[in-house]
Design a protein around this motif. Structure first.
Motif, mmCIF file in Angstrom:
data_model
loop_
_atom_site.group_PDB
_atom_site.id
_atom_site.type_symbol
_atom_site.label_atom_id
_atom_site.label_comp_id
_atom_site.label_asym_id
_atom_site.label_seq_id
_atom_site.Cartn_x
_atom_site.Cartn_y
_atom_site.Cartn_z
ATOM 1 N N LEU A 147 0.797 -1.226 -0.077
ATOM 2 C CA LEU A 147 -0.033 0.048 0.028
ATOM 3 C C LEU A 147 0.881 1.197 -0.023
ATOM 4 N N TYR A 148 2.049 1.197 0.568
ATOM 5 C CA TYR A 148 2.801 2.438 0.613
ATOM 6 C C TYR A 148 4.331 2.462 0.434
ATOM 7 N N GLU A 149 4.786 3.386 -0.323
ATOM 8 C CA GLU A 149 6.171 3.250 -0.698
ATOM 9 C C GLU A 149 7.007 3.203 0.519
ATOM 10 N N LYS A 150 6.752 3.822 1.679
ATOM 11 C CA LYS A 150 7.461 3.681 2.791
ATOM 12 C C LYS A 150 6.927 2.713 3.868
ATOM 13 N N GLY A 151 6.027 1.702 3.471
ATOM 14 C CA GLY A 151 5.592 0.827 4.451
ATOM 15 C C GLY A 151 6.759 -0.196 4.461
ATOM 16 N N ILE A 152 6.875 -0.539 5.861
ATOM 17 C CA ILE A 152 7.651 -1.833 6.051
ATOM 18 C C ILE A 152 6.828 -3.042 6.861
ATOM 19 N N ALA A 153 6.901 -4.246 5.925
ATOM 20 C CA ALA A 153 6.040 -5.247 6.330
ATOM 21 C C ALA A 153 6.973 -6.151 6.971
ATOM 22 N N ILE A 154 6.738 -6.728 8.268
ATOM 23 C CA ILE A 154 7.315 -7.639 9.032
ATOM 24 C C ILE A 154 6.433 -9.106 9.055
ATOM 25 N N ASN A 155 7.342 -10.200 9.107
ATOM 26 C CA ASN A 155 6.411 -11.343 8.902
ATOM 27 C C ASN A 155 7.315 -12.545 9.313
ATOM 28 N N SER A 156 6.767 -13.452 9.782
ATOM 29 C CA SER A 156 7.620 -14.885 10.028
ATOM 30 C C SER A 156 6.909 -16.108 9.814
ATOM 31 N N LEU A 157 7.558 -17.238 9.942
ATOM 32 C CA LEU A 157 7.021 -18.482 9.805
ATOM 33 C C LEU A 157 6.403 -18.961 11.131
ATOM 34 N N SER A 158 6.332 -18.070 11.912
ATOM 35 C CA SER A 158 5.991 -18.782 13.420
ATOM 36 C C SER A 158 4.497 -19.017 13.644
ATOM 37 N N LYS A 159 3.487 -18.100 13.216
ATOM 38 C CA LYS A 159 2.402 -18.052 13.670
ATOM 39 C C LYS A 159 1.531 -18.650 12.670
ATOM 40 N N THR A 160 1.127 -18.109 11.317
ATOM 41 C CA THR A 160 0.263 -18.648 10.567
ATOM 42 C C THR A 160 0.809 -19.896 9.669
ATOM 43 N N TYR A 161 2.143 -20.156 9.899
ATOM 44 C CA TYR A 161 2.758 -21.135 9.329
ATOM 45 C C TYR A 161 3.304 -22.445 10.216
#
Length: 373
Positions: free
Chosen positions: A209-223
């Motif tokens: 959504l945003y050119e200055k957006g920073i998405a954080i994710n991992s394999l810990s929860k949903t995966y």
């Protein structure tokens, strides 16, 4: 540098190994090693053959090309080069905050949510204003409050989407309004996105959504593989990725040859894992909400296919004392809501093994009866 104790982690460090019925966790029931390697269709033969031929050097520093490509495919506007592997989402959050914030910076953090997102900025000397979620609004925040908090010098807005521990989700319309406010002042927007809904509720990443957006994710929860400690940062901006690279050299060398190979296998078979986890979420959420309906001391704003929940309990004692006595007498583990600054509530992890959930709810109801007289 001074930092507050990490409420939920300190609680779990103290209690989780003594529990016999753990319904406190926020991950979906963890996969076994055998279940993961069976995803290759050859009972792990291909996986172990590849591993046996791998040298246990540092491997790919930022994550292997295969990992970076697979992770980038989770987004619409994030190139593989802008995926940086980290030590879980906690490592990714720390990296982004450490890379961008300085003493005196003004930030706004969704509150209460995951404590990292406001107490690490405080420890770095930033000024932190809270954008509150409200139980009366289904655990969602009011965009008018954010508008009143944002300043010309606001450096970053920090979100947890979906929110831990409430399971509430900031939808695309709300996120677009956040982005519009952030863009006016040039603020970054960081979103910890480790909790993705599995019931078909639409989800959009801040990185798309945003050119200055920073998405954080991992394999810990949903995966369902928190034990391999693989997370990542994802950005549209190559400039941001380059900033993170510099600071990452000081905080992490690599995720490890074994962990990276396992992460690739998991992402290659994402569809199978999400199908398995969707079944767990749907089955267990019905059991849980049916229990709430018949338990007079419990009420719940139900999460939409998200693996965390914030259960409200009608108690004559403090929630932490209740949780300590519950654990000591029954072996059932919950997280006191006060560890998230939500007194009178508990975090209940309903996405554990179904038999564990049923046993935990039965024991919890029996324990609650002591307060009925």
């Amino acid at each position: 540098m001074q930092i507050a104790g990490f409420g939920v982690e300190a609680w779990l460090n103290e209690t989780e190994k003594t529990a016999t019925t753990d319904i406190s966790q926020s991950s979906i029931a963890a996969l076994t090693m055998q279940e993961v390697v069976d995803l290759d269709g050859h009972h792990g033969q291909q996986f172990y053959q590849q591993l046996n031929q791998s040298r246990l050097d540092y491997g790919w520093i930022e994550g292997s090309p295969a990992f970076k490509k697979l992770a980038s495919e989770l987004y619409q506007h994030v190139p593989a080069a802008n995926i940086l592997q980290t030590n879980g989402a906690t490592g990714a959050n720390h990296l982004a905050i450490y890379s961008l914030l300085n003493p005196g910076d003004h930030v706004i953090a969704l509150y209460p949510s995951y404590q990292q997102l406001y107490d690490i900025p405080k420890s770095l000397g930033a000024t932190v204003d809270y954008w509150h979620i409200h139980e009366s609004q289904q655990w969602l925040p009011d965009i008018a409050e954010l508008e009143s908090l944002i300043r010309p010098d606001t450096k970053m807005i920090l979100l947890n989407n979906a929110v831990n521990p409430t399971g509430s989700l900031l939808d695309e319309a709300l996120l677009k309004r956040v982005v519009a406010l952030a863009r006016k002042v040039g603020a970054y927007v960081l979103a910890d996105e480790v909790y993705e809904p599995l019931d078909g509720t639409p989800f959009v990443s801040i990185a798309d959504l945003y050119e200055k957006g920073i998405a954080i994710n991992s394999l810990s929860k949903t995966y369902s593989v928190p034990g391999i400690r693989i997370g990542w940062t994802a950005t549209q901006s190559m400039e941001l990725a380059e900033i993170f690279r510099k600071y990452r050299d000081y905080t992490m060398i690599c995720g490890g040859v074994f962990n990276d190979q396992l992460a690739v296998l998991i992402l290659q078979h994402r569809a199978e894992i999400l199908a398995r986890n969707r079944e767990i979420v749907n089955r267990n959420l019905k059991i849980y909400t049916d229990w709430v309906m018949q338990e007079p001391r419990a009420s719940l704003i139900a999460p939409h296919g998200i693996s965390v929940s914030c259960l409200k309990l009608d108690l004559p004692v403090a929630d932490e004392l209740f949780c300590r006595e519950l654990l000591a007498e029954t072996g059932v583990l919950l997280v006191p809501g006060s560890r998230f600054d939500l007194p009178g509530h508990v975090r209940l992890g309903y996405c554990t093994q179904t038999a564990t959930l049923k046993r935990g709810l039965t024991l919890l109801s029996a324990f609650l009866r002591r307060y009925d007289d």
